[in-house]
Design an enzyme around this catalytic site. Sequence first.
Site, PDB file in Angstrom:
ATOM      1  N   LEU A   1       0.860  -1.186   0.000  1.00 49.03           N
ATOM      2  CA  LEU A   1       0.000   0.000   0.000  1.00 49.03           C
ATOM      3  C   LEU A   1       0.896   1.235   0.000  1.00 49.03           C
ATOM      4  O   LEU A   1       1.679   1.414   0.921  1.00 49.03           O
ATOM      5  CB  LEU A   1      -0.773  -0.042   1.329  1.00 49.03           C
ATOM      6  CG  LEU A   1      -2.186   0.507   1.417  1.00 49.03           C
ATOM      7  CD1 LEU A   1      -3.073  -0.059   0.334  1.00 49.03           C
ATOM      8  CD2 LEU A   1      -2.737   0.184   2.802  1.00 49.03           C
ATOM      9  N   HIS A   2       0.841   2.035  -1.021  1.00 48.85           N
ATOM     10  CA  HIS A   2       1.618   3.278  -0.966  1.00 48.85           C
ATOM     11  C   HIS A   2       1.130   4.367  -1.915  1.00 48.85           C
ATOM     12  O   HIS A   2       1.607   5.481  -1.867  1.00 48.85           O
ATOM     13  CB  HIS A   2       3.106   3.008  -1.252  1.00 48.85           C
ATOM     14  CG  HIS A   2       3.423   2.764  -2.698  1.00 48.85           C
ATOM     15  ND1 HIS A   2       2.874   1.756  -3.412  1.00 48.85           N
ATOM     16  CD2 HIS A   2       4.215   3.402  -3.579  1.00 48.85           C
ATOM     17  CE1 HIS A   2       3.324   1.766  -4.651  1.00 48.85           C
ATOM     18  NE2 HIS A   2       4.129   2.770  -4.788  1.00 48.85           N
ATOM     19  N   ARG A   3       0.170   4.073  -2.802  1.00 52.51           N
ATOM     20  CA  ARG A   3      -0.264   5.078  -3.786  1.00 52.51           C
ATOM     21  C   ARG A   3      -0.842   6.290  -3.067  1.00 52.51           C
ATOM     22  O   ARG A   3      -1.654   6.138  -2.142  1.00 52.51           O
ATOM     23  CB  ARG A   3      -1.375   4.527  -4.697  1.00 52.51           C
ATOM     24  CG  ARG A   3      -0.921   3.484  -5.676  1.00 52.51           C
ATOM     25  CD  ARG A   3      -0.851   4.041  -7.098  1.00 52.51           C
ATOM     26  NE  ARG A   3       0.503   4.403  -7.450  1.00 52.51           N
ATOM     27  CZ  ARG A   3       1.471   3.528  -7.751  1.00 52.51           C
ATOM     28  NH1 ARG A   3       1.249   2.243  -7.776  1.00 52.51           N
ATOM     29  NH2 ARG A   3       2.675   3.965  -8.039  1.00 52.51           N
TER      30      ARG A   3
END
Length: 366
Positions: A209-211
């Site tokens: 998860l990083h967007r």
Amino acid sequence: MKPARGGPDVAHVVGARPNFMKAAPVVAALGTAGIEQVLIHTGQHYDEALSRVFFDELALPEPDRYLGVGSGTQAVQTAALLTALEGVLADTAPTLTLVYGDVNSTMAAALVASKAGLASGHVEAGLRSFDRSMPEEINRVVTDALADIHFVTTTDAIANLAKEGASADSIHFVGNPMIDTLLLMRDRFVGRPIGRELGLPERYAVVTLHRPGNVDDPQRATEIVNSLVRVANDLHLVIPLHPRGRAKLTALGLTDWSSIDVTEPLGYLDFMSLVADATAVITDSGGVQEETTVLGIPCITVRPNTERAVTITHGTNRLTEPEDLDKAVAAAISEPPSQTTHGPPPLWDGGAGPRIGRIVQRWIDR
Ligand code: UDP
């Protein structure tokens, strides 16, 4: 664009984690072909976990130039990249500058090269989510508008570039260098002890998860965390959490991860080992959608769209919104991967690096 003369044949500009596994097979192929090359690392990612480990594991040569640009807002980081790259590319004067993927370093290098009258080639050109709220989409469009050579991983990218006016002879369908790295490293990552070391059960899902679209908006980030906690009731989750995701989620007070294993970002071999043995993968990463396509691992992408349509048509990938995550995970696990009928996408066969090498050689010899 006319090639410059005097400097090396090729300057590769890399800067962030997803660049390294794409550049490694191209650097290797150009080396085999005896093409003179330099590696410029912008330092967009700079720490052990997001940079150093990939140089060691993927046998990338030490960068010839390291720019130490570091992190910042979109504008601050882009400005720092443009400033740092202008001097370095002018000094280096490569015949061709190669840029990779869709990060800020990619776009900045294409822009600096173009304004300096230097030719550039974009590896992974033409991917489009058609969603300009993604900073990466803007980087893709700008980079492709400026690049002299477009190396594409899929046939839909050819159509996207043609619609935007790229000339047909600039576009080369070469396959996927990130998959070259996966296939080359497969024997080294299969069966590593990382799952045991982390105490994972036999069935688990890997989450990344990083967007910005997922972790910057407090409401969406909260929805995602809540839906992960629901999924974790039935399936063990392990999240090698990108510092960007960690910082944002911690700032939102979303630190109740008791039902979920949170680790530091992993090196390539450990990460791919976990993915290869996973029951499913939940992600918002671009590269992970492709890697799961080739490995045949069910992938659930928490995004409204993807620039990697082929991972849905040829792969195991499906899109979901946070509120439907638990249903999407259950469906992905219960339905057989579509890859068994379609096979991997065309030319995702480990030969992209050499194909790019041959095209670069011809281009330099012109
Ligand atoms: N990756 C890794 N360790 C991790 C997470 C990811 O080595 O803990 C690798 C993996 O190969 C993935 C790549 O990094 O495809 C790029 O990931 P990222 O999500 O940072 O970038 P994106 O593909 O979304 O641009």
